[in-house]
Scaffold this motif. Structure first.
Motif, PDB file in Angstrom:
ATOM      1  N   ALA A  27       0.821  -1.215   0.000  1.00 54.27           N
ATOM      2  CA  ALA A  27       0.000   0.000   0.000  1.00 54.27           C
ATOM      3  C   ALA A  27       0.852   1.261   0.000  1.00 54.27           C
ATOM      4  CB  ALA A  27      -0.928  -0.011   1.216  1.00 54.27           C
ATOM      5  N   LEU A  28       2.037   1.227   0.590  1.00 54.83           N
ATOM      6  CA  LEU A  28       2.879   2.426   0.665  1.00 54.83           C
ATOM      7  C   LEU A  28       3.221   2.989  -0.703  1.00 54.83           C
ATOM      8  CD1 LEU A  28       5.377   1.578   3.544  1.00 54.83           C
ATOM      9  CD2 LEU A  28       3.552   3.273   3.566  1.00 54.83           C
ATOM     10  N   ALA A  29       3.337   2.145  -1.700  1.00 55.87           N
ATOM     11  CA  ALA A  29       3.684   2.597  -3.044  1.00 55.87           C
ATOM     12  C   ALA A  29       2.555   3.395  -3.695  1.00 55.87           C
ATOM     13  CB  ALA A  29       4.036   1.399  -3.919  1.00 55.87           C
ATOM     14  N   ASN A  30       1.335   3.279  -3.181  1.00 55.40           N
ATOM     15  CA  ASN A  30       0.176   3.924  -3.796  1.00 55.40           C
ATOM     16  C   ASN A  30      -0.446   5.036  -2.964  1.00 55.40           C
ATOM     17  OD1 ASN A  30       0.123   2.139  -6.072  1.00 55.40           O
ATOM     18  ND2 ASN A  30      -0.621   0.566  -4.697  1.00 55.40           N
ATOM     19  N   CYS A  31      -0.039   5.201  -1.716  1.00 55.79           N
ATOM     20  CA  CYS A  31      -0.715   6.138  -0.818  1.00 55.79           C
ATOM     21  C   CYS A  31       0.031   7.465  -0.680  1.00 55.79           C
ATOM     22  CB  CYS A  31      -0.854   5.509   0.568  1.00 55.79           C
ATOM     23  SG  CYS A  31      -1.922   4.073   0.560  1.00 55.79           S
ATOM     24  N   LEU A  83      -0.833   9.666   1.563  1.00 54.14           N
ATOM     25  CA  LEU A  83      -0.915   9.984   2.984  1.00 54.14           C
ATOM     26  C   LEU A  83      -0.774   8.692   3.774  1.00 54.14           C
ATOM     27  CD1 LEU A  83      -1.541  11.868   5.380  1.00 54.14           C
ATOM     28  CD2 LEU A  83      -3.962  11.410   4.962  1.00 54.14           C
ATOM     29  N   VAL A  84       0.198   8.658   4.682  1.00 54.27           N
ATOM     30  CA  VAL A  84       0.446   7.473   5.503  1.00 54.27           C
ATOM     31  C   VAL A  84       0.337   7.882   6.964  1.00 54.27           C
ATOM     32  CG1 VAL A  84       2.110   5.673   6.112  1.00 54.27           C
ATOM     33  CG2 VAL A  84       2.012   6.525   3.765  1.00 54.27           C
ATOM     34  N   VAL A  85      -0.504   7.210   7.725  1.00 54.51           N
ATOM     35  CA  VAL A  85      -0.659   7.476   9.155  1.00 54.51           C
ATOM     36  C   VAL A  85      -0.375   6.186   9.898  1.00 54.51           C
ATOM     37  CG1 VAL A  85      -2.222   8.223  10.978  1.00 54.51           C
ATOM     38  CG2 VAL A  85      -2.391   9.251   8.712  1.00 54.51           C
ATOM     39  N   SER A  86       0.553   6.259  10.854  1.00 56.50           N
ATOM     40  CA  SER A  86       0.906   5.094  11.660  1.00 56.50           C
ATOM     41  C   SER A  86       0.770   5.456  13.129  1.00 56.50           C
ATOM     42  CB  SER A  86       2.349   4.666  11.357  1.00 56.50           C
ATOM     43  OG  SER A  86       2.752   3.638  12.236  1.00 56.50           O
ATOM     44  N   CYS A  87      -0.091   4.760  13.837  1.00 56.13           N
ATOM     45  CA  CYS A  87      -0.271   4.940  15.280  1.00 56.13           C
ATOM     46  C   CYS A  87      -0.018   3.584  15.926  1.00 56.13           C
ATOM     47  CB  CYS A  87      -1.675   5.423  15.600  1.00 56.13           C
ATOM     48  SG  CYS A  87      -2.066   7.001  14.836  1.00 56.13           S
ATOM     49  N   THR A  88       1.032   3.489  16.718  1.00 62.74           N
ATOM     50  CA  THR A  88       1.432   2.189  17.244  1.00 62.74           C
ATOM     51  C   THR A  88       2.073   2.321  18.621  1.00 62.74           C
ATOM     52  OG1 THR A  88       2.814   0.254  16.837  1.00 62.74           O
ATOM     53  CG2 THR A  88       3.641   2.332  16.015  1.00 62.74           C
ATOM     54  N   THR A  89       2.015   1.251  19.364  1.00 63.38           N
ATOM     55  CA  THR A  89       2.744   1.160  20.633  1.00 63.38           C
ATOM     56  C   THR A  89       3.925   0.209  20.483  1.00 63.38           C
ATOM     57  OG1 THR A  89       1.295  -0.624  21.375  1.00 63.38           O
ATOM     58  CG2 THR A  89       0.677   1.617  22.016  1.00 63.38           C
ATOM     59  N   ALA A  90       4.320  -0.024  19.235  1.00 62.19           N
ATOM     60  CA  ALA A  90       5.406  -0.965  18.951  1.00 62.19           C
ATOM     61  C   ALA A  90       6.703  -0.543  19.630  1.00 62.19           C
ATOM     62  CB  ALA A  90       5.628  -1.058  17.449  1.00 62.19           C
ATOM     63  N   GLN A  91       7.497  -1.528  20.018  1.00 62.82           N
ATOM     64  CA  GLN A  91       8.809  -1.263  20.591  1.00 62.82           C
ATOM     65  C   GLN A  91       9.910  -1.627  19.603  1.00 62.82           C
ATOM     66  OE1 GLN A  91       9.253  -2.764  24.547  1.00 62.82           O
ATOM     67  NE2 GLN A  91       7.347  -1.867  25.230  1.00 62.82           N
ATOM     68  N   ARG A 133       6.025   6.377  -1.018  1.00 63.64           N
ATOM     69  CA  ARG A 133       6.338   7.039  -2.281  1.00 63.64           C
ATOM     70  C   ARG A 133       6.939   8.412  -2.011  1.00 63.64           C
ATOM     71  NH1 ARG A 133       0.413   8.002  -4.939  1.00 63.64           N
ATOM     72  NH2 ARG A 133       0.577  10.257  -4.846  1.00 63.64           N
ATOM     73  N   ALA A 134       7.652   8.949  -2.968  1.00 61.68           N
ATOM     74  CA  ALA A 134       8.454  10.165  -2.780  1.00 61.68           C
ATOM     75  C   ALA A 134       7.631  11.382  -2.377  1.00 61.68           C
ATOM     76  CB  ALA A 134       9.244  10.462  -4.042  1.00 61.68           C
ATOM     77  N   ASP A 135       6.381  11.477  -2.824  1.00 67.74           N
ATOM     78  CA  ASP A 135       5.567  12.651  -2.514  1.00 67.74           C
ATOM     79  C   ASP A 135       4.625  12.437  -1.339  1.00 67.74           C
ATOM     80  OD1 ASP A 135       3.887  10.860  -3.779  1.00 67.74           O
ATOM     81  OD2 ASP A 135       2.831  12.384  -4.932  1.00 67.74           O
ATOM     82  N   ALA A 136       4.784  11.360  -0.584  1.00 68.66           N
ATOM     83  CA  ALA A 136       3.872  11.036   0.513  1.00 68.66           C
ATOM     84  C   ALA A 136       4.112  11.908   1.738  1.00 68.66           C
ATOM     85  CB  ALA A 136       4.014   9.566   0.905  1.00 68.66           C
TER      86      ALA A 136
END
Length: 63
Positions: A20-24, A26-34, A43-46
């Motif tokens: 999906a990153l290649a087509n989006c 706008l990317v929103v990531s909300c995580t509690t990952a460690q 993509r370059a214009d994201a």
């Protein structure tokens, strides 16, 4: 429940984020990952908004 929409924009969660990153633009990531949660480059214009990391040891998006 249908995805939220405003100004003719729709938001959906990606079960497989890397393809999906290649087509989006706008990317929103909300995580509690460690550990890094997204390793692929968007993509370059994201625009990327990442929330959740509050120390250098807890990171969600790789550099």
């Amino acid at each position: 429940m249908p995805p939220p929409t405003a100004l003719d924009a729709a938001a959906t969660a990606a079960a497989l984020p890397y393809p999906a990153l290649a087509n989006c633009p706008l990317v929103v990531s909300c995580t509690t990952a460690q550990a890094v949660a997204l390793r692929a480059r968007p993509r370059a214009d994201a625009f990327v908004a990442a929330a959740g990391a509050f120390t250098p040891r807890i990171v969600g998006v790789g550099a």
